[in-house]
Design an enzyme around this catalytic site. Structure first.
Site, PDB file in Angstrom:
ATOM      1  N   GLY B 127       0.821  -1.207   0.000  1.00  0.00           N
ATOM      2  CA  GLY B 127       0.000   0.000   0.000  1.00  0.00           C
ATOM      3  C   GLY B 127       0.852   1.252   0.000  1.00  0.00           C
ATOM      4  O   GLY B 127       0.989   1.914   1.032  1.00  0.00           O
ATOM      5  N   GLU B 244      13.971  -3.534  -4.034  1.00  0.00           N
ATOM      6  CA  GLU B 244      13.136  -3.838  -5.185  1.00  0.00           C
ATOM      7  C   GLU B 244      13.927  -3.599  -6.473  1.00  0.00           C
ATOM      8  O   GLU B 244      13.883  -4.376  -7.406  1.00  0.00           O
ATOM      9  CB  GLU B 244      11.890  -2.944  -5.158  1.00  0.00           C
ATOM     10  CG  GLU B 244      10.943  -3.185  -6.325  1.00  0.00           C
ATOM     11  CD  GLU B 244       9.786  -2.184  -6.384  1.00  0.00           C
ATOM     12  OE1 GLU B 244       9.852  -1.160  -5.694  1.00  0.00           O
ATOM     13  OE2 GLU B 244       8.854  -2.433  -7.132  1.00  0.00           O
ATOM     14  N   ASN B 382      11.200   4.939 -15.316  1.00  0.00           N
ATOM     15  CA  ASN B 382      12.531   5.097 -15.905  1.00  0.00           C
ATOM     16  C   ASN B 382      12.970   6.562 -15.931  1.00  0.00           C
ATOM     17  O   ASN B 382      14.162   6.856 -15.845  1.00  0.00           O
ATOM     18  CB  ASN B 382      12.564   4.479 -17.305  1.00  0.00           C
ATOM     19  CG  ASN B 382      12.600   2.962 -17.241  1.00  0.00           C
ATOM     20  OD1 ASN B 382      12.337   2.369 -16.183  1.00  0.00           O
ATOM     21  ND2 ASN B 382      12.924   2.327 -18.340  1.00  0.00           N
TER      22      ASN B 382
END
Lengths: 383, 396
Positions: B127, B244, B382
């Site tokens: 979340g 990540e 990006n």
């Protein structure tokens, strides 16, 4: 263990050659002064490289060299690229050295290598002929046996630093249909060498041979292994690609550094232009291309001595494709980000762009090598 | 300089490869390879097989089920997972909330959550994003107000991937609206069964229900579910996002897809031969492979530099991996779609005749192509990665 570090000896080599060249190539004016000399360079620097041990480096110790390998060549070529040096190290220390390593007899090596290491003998390799384009197997120059030894007839072109060479390695077609490699004195009987400027400030030469006396380079004396010539040419080209990759990385890194510096100092609209996101992102895209090129230069240094010829060939072609694409993007973008000043001969950045553009054309362009990778079925097995 | 793997590393790779290919059901791996939608049970089954072997969370601290692997071993392991088309251990559990709890959670939270998180007994969702807080994540508005032993949460989260399967959600919530925007954020763990939570599906452009909106309406969360210190949530989020990013290049996955494209191209008729005879197609594929090889070595260089620095700290160079890795993933899906040719237009429900049975994968190829547009957007778009590099590496 995967390791990108240099040994302490390699680190010293990097420092010493980097320092030496940076001292001599202190700016565009210094380079221009050397370029305008009759030789197109300052021969004193060649002696300097010999004293640094660079010219014996590409050869095995048992052959009279200092036993360097692909990593040492990478270090030297990167420094050359970074300083935009005019020294014919590619011609002698890479192409010529590979011709001797893979194509010469022990006696020939024993005779020539100490002279090269001392800085007394420069070589080049006549890899192309008119009409050959990028096909190194296109060899129409003919070798003819005479009682006095072989003589060569034909035309070679685009010989890198040909005028600086005391001897040129010339591939020629044998009576048997195979290809042999020969040493030719470019100022001897039957040889006519004409030099000219290249786009990047270096010198190229064309060679016309008419029954020019030559010495066959022969890995095993008296051997009739005619097909060996093309294999040796392939090894020379692969060594050349690995070296050009490192040179291009040195040049690209320096050009990128110059560009980022310029973005930080050039002011428009009251601010440094590097504060504009459009320009920042282009500078980042340049970095990506430089890093991808550096990775492939490492890959080239690793694969240039791989045992499997097919694997080696596909790998070096892949290296050249990435190097060429990075070189073009980094060069063009550097000019664009500099604006008008990037267009002038007065600015050193433009000279990096020109060297990078010439590297693209040397030893096979992008389309040529991409087709070779595609023909090989790519790099990844389908399983 | 030596880019070769040691015999030990090569043996490790062989062990991982053999295990994955024999133990993870082929049907699940085929779905991953073809880019078809995985069911919840597929992901759970695969992760539990890995966890039973001790391989679901190898990068966690050893006391919480991790392996004492080198960065190279982790790299090899992830590459083998991707090349074997094994569903990656659930990102939200294994790479996001798990490491955060292990690093910043209380002892009670570690004991309560880490083992079931590794075994996917608890399915977590993320979340973070809100309708008004995407790239500018720190502008998030979901409020948590302390009331006795609870926080009362109100607001909305979005792009909640696989939230429809989730048991718990880890949230960034605003606990101090007066502070500078990064300073007033906390990291809260919320049971999805708590009254006041509503999940609404969002169907993404390939036609699948992959993401959701999650609404919080006076949701009472026990204060013991706060991770770390109140108002320090942004630090934990940065830690999590860096984790990540480091695995985001997905090089093994792109390799697997390229190998599959090659197999398909050799079977697909085109003109007098097959698509493999199409030199234009093969050249585009070769271009992709070359860039992927370069990126693979770039990734190794980043890992080697991190190992040398002796830290797991994120390297801004990992932004390079994110940008280039996502571009190459997308290119591989473009080539797969090109391979389908006219059958790239086919959606669901076509009964394939014998003449086109060879194209039974084409609808999935198109879905994969559409779905993969996300990879240059998520994990920090990006363009944001460009900003990160411009600032952190180039000093612009």
């Amino acid at each position: 263990m995967m390791d990108f570090d240099l040994t302490s000896e390699q680190g010293q080599l990097k420092d010493s050659i980097g320092r030496y060249l940076a001292g001599r190539y202190s700016g565009l004016e210094a380079r221009e002064a050397m370029r305008r000399r009759p030789e197109g360079r300052d021969p004193a620097l060649w002696q300097g490289l010999a004293e640094l041990g660079l010219l014996g480096m590409p050869f095995a110790e048992e052959d009279g060299g200092y036993g360097g390998g692909p990593v040492e060549t990478m270090i030297a070529m990167e420094a050359i690229g970074r300083s935009l040096a005019l020294e014919p190290f590619l011609a002698t220390g890479v192409l010529g050295a590979a011709a001797l390593r893979f194509g010469a007899s022990a006696a020939q090596k024993a005779r020539l290598i100490p002279e090269i290491a001392a800085g007394d003998l420069c070589l080049s390799v006549a890899l192309t002929e008119p009409g050959a384009r990028h096909d190194l197997g296109h060899v129409a120059t003919r070798a003819e046996e005479t009682p006095a030894g072989p003589v060569l007839s034909g035309r070679k072109d685009l010989i890198v630093w040909g005028e600086s060479a005391d001897a040129i390695v010339v591939p020629a077609r044998l009576d048997t249909g195979g290809v042999g490699l020969f040493l030719v004195d470019p100022r001897g009987a039957g040889a006519q060498l004409s030099g000219y400027a290249a786009q990047d400030g270096s010198r190229l030469a064309d060679l016309v041979l008419d029954r020019a006396p030559a010495e066959r380079l022969d890995p095993v004396e008296g051997s009739a292994e005619d097909a060996d010539g093309l294999t040796v040419i392939e090894r020379i080209a692969e060594a050349g690609i690995a070296a050009l990759a490192a040179e291009a990385v040195g040049a690209m890194e320096e050009l990128h550094r110059l560009t980022v510096d310029y973005l930080k100092t050039r002011r428009q609209f009251g601010v440094p232009i590097g504060s504009f996101q459009a320009l920042q992102h282009k500078a980042v895209d340049m970095l990506l291309m430089v890093e991808q090129a550096r990775s492939m230069a490492c890959y080239g240094a690793m694969m240039v001595e791989a045992d499997d010829p097919a694997e080696r060939r596909a790998a070096l072609s892949a290296v050249k494709v990435q190097i060429n694409r990075s070189a073009r993007f980094v060069g063009q973008t550097a000019v664009q980000l500099h604006g008008g000043i990037g267009m002038t001969m007065e600015y050193i950045g433009a000279h990096y762009f020109k060297r990078l553009t010439v590297i693209e054309t040397q030893l096979g362009d992008t389309a040529f090598h991409l087709a070779r990778v595609a023909d090989a079925g790519g790099l990844i097995a389908a399983e | 300089m030596d880019l070769r793997f040691t015999p030990e590393e090569t043996a490790f790779r062989a062990e991982v490869r053999a295990f994955l290919r024999s133990e993870i059901p082929a049907g699940i791996r085929r779905k991953v390879s073809e880019g078809r939608k995985l069911e919840r049970e597929d992901i759970v089954a695969s992760q539990r097989i890995l966890n039973a072997k001790g391989w679901a969370v190898p990068h966690w601290p050893v006391e919480w089920g991790g392996q004492d692997w080198s960065a190279i071993q982790r790299y090899i392991f992830t590459e083998e997972l991707q090349q074997a088309a094994v569903p990656l251990p659930l990102q939200f559990n294994c790479y996001m909330v798990g490491p955060v709890i292990a690093a910043f959670g209380s002892e009670a939270q570690k004991r309560r959550f880490l083992a079931p998180t590794a075994n996917l007994d608890i399915w977590w969702c993320q979340g973070f994003s809100e309708p008004g807080a995407g790239s500018d994540l720190a502008s998030l508005k979901t409020r948590a107000v302390r009331d006795g032993d609870s926080y009362v949460v109100n607001g909305q989260k979005t792009w909640t991937t696989l939230g429809q399967y989730a048991d718990w959600i880890f949230c960034l919530v605003r606990t101090d609206p007066e502070a500078k925007k990064q300073a007033g954020i906390s990291f809260l763990l919320i049971d999805m069964k708590t009254p006041g939570i509503t999940v609404r599906p969002i169907v993404t452009l390939e036609g699948h229900h992959e993401v959701n909106e999650v609404f919080f309406d006076d949701v009472r969360v026990p204060a013991e579910n706060l991770v770390g210190t109140e108002n320090k949530g942004w630090d934990y989020a940065k830690f999590l996002l860096a984790n990540e990013r480091s695995g985001i290049a997905r090089i093994g996955m792109t390799k697997e897809r390229i190998a599959r494209i090659k197999r398909l191209a050799r079977e697909l008729p085109s003109g007098a031969g097959t698509m493999w005879d199409d030199i234009g197609f093969r050249t585009r594929l070769a271009q992709l492979e070359i860039e992927l090889k370069a990126l693979e070595i770039t990734q190794m260089r980043v890992i080697a530099a991190q190992m040398k620095a002796g830290s797991d700290r994120p390297d801004p160079a990992s932004s390079i991996l994110k940008i280039k890795g996502s571009e190459l993933q997308q290119t591989s899906t473009e080539l797969l779609l090109e391979l389908a040719g006219p059958y790239g237009a086919v959606g669901a429900g076509r009964v394939t005749g014998p003449e086109s049975a060879a194209f039974g994968w084409a609808d999935a190829a198109a879905a994969l192509y559409f779905n993969n547009r996300k990879v240059s957007i998520y994990g920090g778009s990006n363009e944001i990665q460009h900003n990160v590099i411009a600032k952190a590496i180039l000093g612009l």
